[in-house]
Write an enzyme that holds these catalytic residues in place. Structure first.
Site, PDB file in Angstrom:
ATOM      1  CB  CYS A 117      -1.337  -0.008   1.130  1.00 56.46           C
ATOM      2  SG  CYS A 117      -0.054   0.434   2.536  1.00 56.46           S
ATOM      3  CG  ASP A 308      -1.080   2.838  13.065  1.00 61.52           C
ATOM      4  OD1 ASP A 308      -1.527   1.809  13.491  1.00 61.52           O
ATOM      5  OD2 ASP A 308      -0.220   2.875  12.027  1.00 61.52           O
TER       6      ASP A 308
HETATM    7  C1  EPZ Z   1      -0.907  -3.329  11.880  1.00 60.91           C
HETATM    8  O1  EPZ Z   1      -0.282  -3.526  10.450  1.00 60.91           O
HETATM    9  C2  EPZ Z   1      -1.906  -2.309  11.788  1.00 60.91           C
HETATM   10  N1  EPZ Z   1      -2.825  -2.626  10.913  1.00 60.91           N
HETATM   11  C3  EPZ Z   1      -1.042  -1.005  11.072  1.00 60.91           C
HETATM   12  O2  EPZ Z   1      -2.173   0.134  11.195  1.00 60.91           O
HETATM   13  C4  EPZ Z   1       0.051  -0.656  12.140  1.00 60.91           C
HETATM   14  O3  EPZ Z   1       0.579   0.570  11.381  1.00 60.91           O
HETATM   15  C5  EPZ Z   1       0.862  -1.741  12.109  1.00 60.91           C
HETATM   16  O4  EPZ Z   1       0.255  -2.998  12.653  1.00 60.91           O
HETATM   17  C6  EPZ Z   1       2.104  -1.421  12.969  1.00 60.91           C
HETATM   18  O5  EPZ Z   1       1.759  -0.947  14.288  1.00 60.91           O
HETATM   19  C7  EPZ Z   1      -3.825  -3.509  11.506  1.00 60.91           C
HETATM   20  O6  EPZ Z   1      -3.737  -3.869  12.652  1.00 60.91           O
HETATM   21  C8  EPZ Z   1      -5.042  -3.986  10.570  1.00 60.91           C
HETATM   22  P1  EPZ Z   1       3.408  -5.196  11.073  1.00 60.91           P
HETATM   23  P2  EPZ Z   1       0.560  -4.712  10.284  1.00 60.91           P
HETATM   24  O7  EPZ Z   1       3.180  -6.660  10.513  1.00 60.91           O
HETATM   25  O8  EPZ Z   1       0.055  -6.196  11.014  1.00 60.91           O
HETATM   26  C9  EPZ Z   1       7.214  -5.548   8.383  1.00 60.91           C
HETATM   27  C10 EPZ Z   1      -3.348   1.866  10.551  1.00 60.91           C
HETATM   28  O9  EPZ Z   1      -3.183   3.169  10.032  1.00 60.91           O
HETATM   29  N2  EPZ Z   1       6.749  -7.158   7.847  1.00 60.91           N
HETATM   30  O10 EPZ Z   1       3.571  -4.982  12.510  1.00 60.91           O
HETATM   31  O11 EPZ Z   1       0.606  -5.009   8.701  1.00 60.91           O
HETATM   32  C11 EPZ Z   1       6.273  -4.531   7.631  1.00 60.91           C
HETATM   33  O12 EPZ Z   1       6.413  -4.615   6.304  1.00 60.91           O
HETATM   34  C12 EPZ Z   1      -2.558   0.709   9.867  1.00 60.91           C
HETATM   35  O13 EPZ Z   1      -4.272   1.712  11.008  1.00 60.91           O
HETATM   36  C13 EPZ Z   1       7.598  -8.089   7.461  1.00 60.91           C
HETATM   37  O14 EPZ Z   1       8.908  -7.413   6.951  1.00 60.91           O
HETATM   38  O15 EPZ Z   1       1.836  -4.220  10.849  1.00 60.91           O
HETATM   39  C14 EPZ Z   1       6.488  -3.299   8.446  1.00 60.91           C
HETATM   40  O16 EPZ Z   1       7.436  -2.554   7.852  1.00 60.91           O
HETATM   41  C15 EPZ Z   1      -1.516   1.012   9.073  1.00 60.91           C
HETATM   42  N3  EPZ Z   1       7.439  -9.170   7.128  1.00 60.91           N
HETATM   43  C16 EPZ Z   1       6.675  -3.972   9.767  1.00 60.91           C
HETATM   44  O17 EPZ Z   1       7.091  -5.248   9.784  1.00 60.91           O
HETATM   45  C17 EPZ Z   1       6.186  -9.633   7.677  1.00 60.91           C
HETATM   46  O18 EPZ Z   1       5.896 -10.847   7.443  1.00 60.91           O
HETATM   47  C18 EPZ Z   1       5.526  -3.783  10.862  1.00 60.91           C
HETATM   48  O19 EPZ Z   1       4.389  -4.598  10.046  1.00 60.91           O
HETATM   49  C19 EPZ Z   1       5.184  -8.584   8.332  1.00 60.91           C
HETATM   50  C20 EPZ Z   1       5.648  -7.504   8.773  1.00 60.91           C
END
Ligand code: EPZ
Length: 421
Positions: A117, A308
């Site tokens: 995204c 966020d």
């Molecule tokens: C959750 O996303 C939230 N979304 C996000 O909120 C929030 O920003 C994020 O957690 C961090 O707090 C929901 O809960 C629906 P992550 P998520 O897996 O689960 C990397 C909003 O504005 N990563 O903790 O997708 C990833 O690319 C949204 O409400 C990997 O590299 O977040 C990122 O850089 C936006 N490999 C970091 O970890 C993976 O397999 C954090 O991602 C998984 C993640």
């Protein structure tokens, strides 16, 4: 396309009631697929993302009834499909979270890749690492448009996460509830949404311990029972209104927030001179006491400063005395709001994952866009202190994650209207 027209408003005053959490309810709705029994969810925010997930789990076999605006019952007597179609998954990344429950309950899940995204590539290799550790086979087609995950029987295993990913922790936790034996997750994410999901799973009869710490232990069970669960308040919505009190130099009583969930935001606002008092009715946030000054922010996994809240906080930092540095450690592309704020007269310089914000800027209303959910909220806050009219488009981003956003601001004295073209 609908848009907001925002005008410079007097310092916001009054009280605001925080809704249930978007980021807590979405994984919980997916987790309801694990059980044949009825799950009652209360305090569910009325959001487009909730509608999208409702449609997806209904497609997969769940009977979803809306009892009132914020209460749903979900019962999945039988999984009717183990394939989450592209057109449903594509609408929202969190749809991918149905894969784990489908796999655990039926031994198969085929889910189209959610893709990236605006804020980042959003890979899922940690989710897949967890499923493989539980003994599942993971196949992807040549172009990587979907993953197919199968297993005759998930078996508990130790899962070490290379990064405390929220989604990966939630996903592996859900899948492990029906696995044979124990699954310790190391370097687990500690966000309040993880704890809320674990509480929901345990009410269903799961055995999850340690949620909210870096090591979560799940002991597999055979089946689940009916449950009734209230969704936690949305800490990012609470943070957005705390920052609204600061940027407008206002005075807002935040009701129904969990103060411990917004400690990092409160700490940073206090460093800027904002006064925050815990009262019996809620958290009183006062930006009308002291002259407000700059501070530096580094986004971190919970309990660090939430990514966020980064963009709304940056909008605020354009209005304080002095310069600030914001470092975005979680997502590689979460400065899309900078060019929009600079179009309003801010002076922000980006250098890789850092942004320098030169404060004390006089903002001018103009045509700007919401580039993502939280960036959109930041533009609304900037519009409330900018001279003239701010015309904010692509507001569908905002309405994905904030319930009754315009109404709540208007009740606090903001001059903001929503118009449909
Ligand atoms: C959750 O996303 C939230 N979304 C996000 O909120 C929030 O920003 C994020 O957690 C961090 O707090 C929901 O809960 C629906 P992550 P998520 O897996 O689960 C990397 C909003 O504005 N990563 O903790 O997708 C990833 O690319 C949204 O409400 C990997 O590299 O977040 C990122 O850089 C936006 N490999 C970091 O970890 C993976 O397999 C954090 O991602 C998984 C993640």
């Amino acid at each position: 396309m609908a848009k907001y027209l925002i005008q410079k408003s007097a310092p916001l005053k009054g009280e605001v009631e925080i809704s249930g959490s978007k980021n807590a309810v979405l994984p919980i709705m997916a987790a309801a697929l694990l059980s044949e029994e009825e799950c009652t969810l209360r305090d569910v925010p009325a959001l487009r993302d909730v509608e999208v997930l409702k449609d997806l789990i209904s497609y997969l076999g769940a009977e979803v009834n809306r009892i009132d605006t914020n209460t749903y019952t979900i019962q999945t007597r039988e999984i009717k499909s183990t394939e989450a179609p592209f057109d449903l998954v594509n609408k929202m990344r969190a749809s991918f979270l149905v894969a784990g429950p489908l796999l655990a309950r039926t031994g198969r899940a085929k889910v189209y890749m959610p893709g990236g995204c605006t804020i980042g590539a959003r890979p899922i290799e940690l989710h897949l690492k967890g499923f493989r550790a539980l003994g599942a086979e993971v196949r992807q087609d040549e172009v990587g448009s979907y993953v197919e995950i199968t297993s005759d029987r998930l078996v508990g295993a130790n899962v070490y996460l290379d990064f405390p990913s929220v989604g990966a922790t939630e996903h592996i936790m859900m899948a492990a509830t029906l696995a044979d034996g124990p699954t310790p997750i190391q370097t687990a994410a500690e966000e309040p949404e993880i704890v809320d999901l674990a509480n929901f799973l345990n009410k269903m009869g799961a055995r999850v311990k340690g949620a909210g710490t870096e090591t979560i232990k799940i002991d597999g069970v055979e089946k689940f029972k009916a449950c009734n669960h209230g969704i936690i308040p949305d800490r990012i919505e609470a943070g957005t209104f705390m920052i609204a009190a600061a940027i407008t130099r206002g005075n807002i009583l935040i009701k129904n927030a969990v103060n411990s969930h917004v400690k990092a935001i409160a700490a940073k606002l206090t460093e800027c001179g904002v006064v925050i008092e815990d009262t019996d009715e809620g958290m009183l946030v006062r930006g009308d006491v002291n002259p407000l000054v700059s501070t530096n922010i580094k986004t971190m996994p919970y309990p660090g400063f939430p990514t966020d809240a980064q963009s709304p906080f940056m909008a605020f930092l354009t209005t304080v005395e002095g310069s600030s540095v914001v470092i975005e450690n979680i997502f590689e592309n979460r400065f899309m709001h900078v060019s929009e704020l600079n179009r309003m007269g801010a002076n922000i310089k980006i250098d890789g994952r850092s942004a320098i914000i030169y404060g004390n800027r006089h903002l001018e209303g103009t045509k700007v866009i919401s580039t993502d959910l939280r960036a959109g909220a930041a533009m609304v806050l900037a519009g409330l202190v900018a001279d003239g009219t701010t015309e904010l488009s692509e507001i569908y981003h905002i309405e994905r994650g904030y319930e009754n956003f315009v109404e709540k601001f208007r009740k606090l004295g903001a001059t903001i209207i929503r118009i449909d073209d």
